[in-house]
Design a protein around this motif. Structure first.
Motif, PDB file in Angstrom:
ATOM      1  N   ARG A 168     -13.910 -38.429  21.130  1.00 41.27           N
ATOM      2  CA  ARG A 168     -12.762 -38.021  20.307  1.00 41.27           C
ATOM      3  C   ARG A 168     -12.998 -38.327  18.831  1.00 41.27           C
ATOM      4  N   VAL A 171     -15.386 -35.681  17.279  1.00 47.72           N
ATOM      5  CA  VAL A 171     -14.794 -34.355  17.094  1.00 47.72           C
ATOM      6  C   VAL A 171     -13.736 -34.383  16.008  1.00 47.72           C
ATOM      7  N   GLU A 172     -12.856 -35.342  16.045  1.00 46.65           N
ATOM      8  CA  GLU A 172     -11.788 -35.386  15.047  1.00 46.65           C
ATOM      9  C   GLU A 172     -12.343 -35.641  13.642  1.00 46.65           C
ATOM     10  N   LYS A 201     -14.668 -32.039  12.891  1.00 48.87           N
ATOM     11  CA  LYS A 201     -14.275 -30.706  13.350  1.00 48.87           C
ATOM     12  C   LYS A 201     -14.199 -29.667  12.234  1.00 48.87           C
ATOM     13  N   ASN A 202     -13.972 -30.068  11.012  1.00 48.13           N
ATOM     14  CA  ASN A 202     -13.850 -29.115   9.908  1.00 48.13           C
ATOM     15  C   ASN A 202     -15.127 -28.955   9.089  1.00 48.13           C
ATOM     16  N   TRP A 207     -21.634 -29.506  19.653  1.00 44.99           N
ATOM     17  CA  TRP A 207     -21.305 -30.898  19.950  1.00 44.99           C
ATOM     18  C   TRP A 207     -22.286 -31.420  20.990  1.00 44.99           C
ATOM     19  N   VAL A 215     -13.615 -31.973  24.945  1.00 46.07           N
ATOM     20  CA  VAL A 215     -14.165 -31.270  23.775  1.00 46.07           C
ATOM     21  C   VAL A 215     -13.856 -29.779  23.864  1.00 46.07           C
ATOM     22  N   LYS A 216     -14.044 -29.169  25.016  1.00 44.76           N
ATOM     23  CA  LYS A 216     -13.800 -27.734  25.158  1.00 44.76           C
ATOM     24  C   LYS A 216     -12.330 -27.378  24.965  1.00 44.76           C
ATOM     25  N   ARG A 240     -10.345 -29.081  22.955  1.00 48.31           N
ATOM     26  CA  ARG A 240     -10.081 -29.346  21.536  1.00 48.31           C
ATOM     27  C   ARG A 240     -10.756 -28.335  20.631  1.00 48.31           C
ATOM     28  N   ASP A 241     -11.958 -27.899  21.000  1.00 46.41           N
ATOM     29  CA  ASP A 241     -12.713 -26.966  20.156  1.00 46.41           C
ATOM     30  C   ASP A 241     -13.559 -26.057  21.040  1.00 46.41           C
ATOM     31  N   SER A 256     -14.707 -23.260  20.168  1.00 47.75           N
ATOM     32  CA  SER A 256     -15.548 -22.389  19.346  1.00 47.75           C
ATOM     33  C   SER A 256     -17.011 -22.825  19.283  1.00 47.75           C
ATOM     34  N   ARG A 257     -17.306 -24.066  19.648  1.00 46.91           N
ATOM     35  CA  ARG A 257     -18.684 -24.561  19.554  1.00 46.91           C
ATOM     36  C   ARG A 257     -19.222 -24.909  20.942  1.00 46.91           C
TER      37      ARG A 257
END
Length: 101
Positions: free
Chosen positions: A32, A35-36, A39-40, A47, A66-67, A69-70, A72-73
Motif C-alpha cells: 500500500r 502504490v499510494e 501512483k501519480n 508494480w 494493487v489491481k 487500486r490501480d 492501469s498498470r
C-alpha cells in the motif's frame, strides 16, 4: 516500482512468510505504501511486489489489492513468473541475452 518484499532469510518454500497470515498486514503495508506514494508518477509503468519472498497467499492478497487500486498498470512478482494469478507478464520477457540476439 517495487514493494521490496524480500523475506527469503526468514524461510523459503512452504516456510516462507508469504504463507503466514501473521505476516499479511506487513506485506499489505509495504505494498500500500508503495502504490499510494508513487501512483501519480508517470515514470512508474508497472508494480512489482518484490522478489525472493516465496509465493503464497500474502502475495496473492497484495496483488489483488494493487489491481483494485490501480488496474492501469501490470503487476509482477519474481517468484511467480509462471503463475497467471500473480503476474501479467512472465519469464518470456526475461529470456537470456543469447536467445534475444
Amino acid at each position: 516500482d517495487e514493494a521490496n518484499i524480500e523475506s527469503h532469510g526468514a524461510g523459503w518454500s512452504d516456510n516462507s512468510l508469504a504463507h503466514s497470515s501473521a505476516w499479511l498486514d506487513t506485506h499489505m503495508e509495504r505494498t500500500r505504501a508503495m502504490v499510494e506514494r508513487d501512483k501519480n508518477h508517470p515514470s512508474v509503468i508497472a508494480w512489482s511486489l518484490g522478489n525472493e519472498a516465496g509465493n503464497g497467499a500474502n502475495l496473492l492478497a497484495t496483488y489483488k489489492w494493487v489491481k483494485r487500486r490501480d488496474a492501469s498498470r501490470p503487476v509482477q512478482y519474481e517468484r511467480a513468473l509462471r503463475n497467471p494469478k500473480l503476474v501479467e507478464f512472465n519469464d518470456v520477457y526475461w529470456r537470456s541475452l543469447d536467445e534475444n540476439t
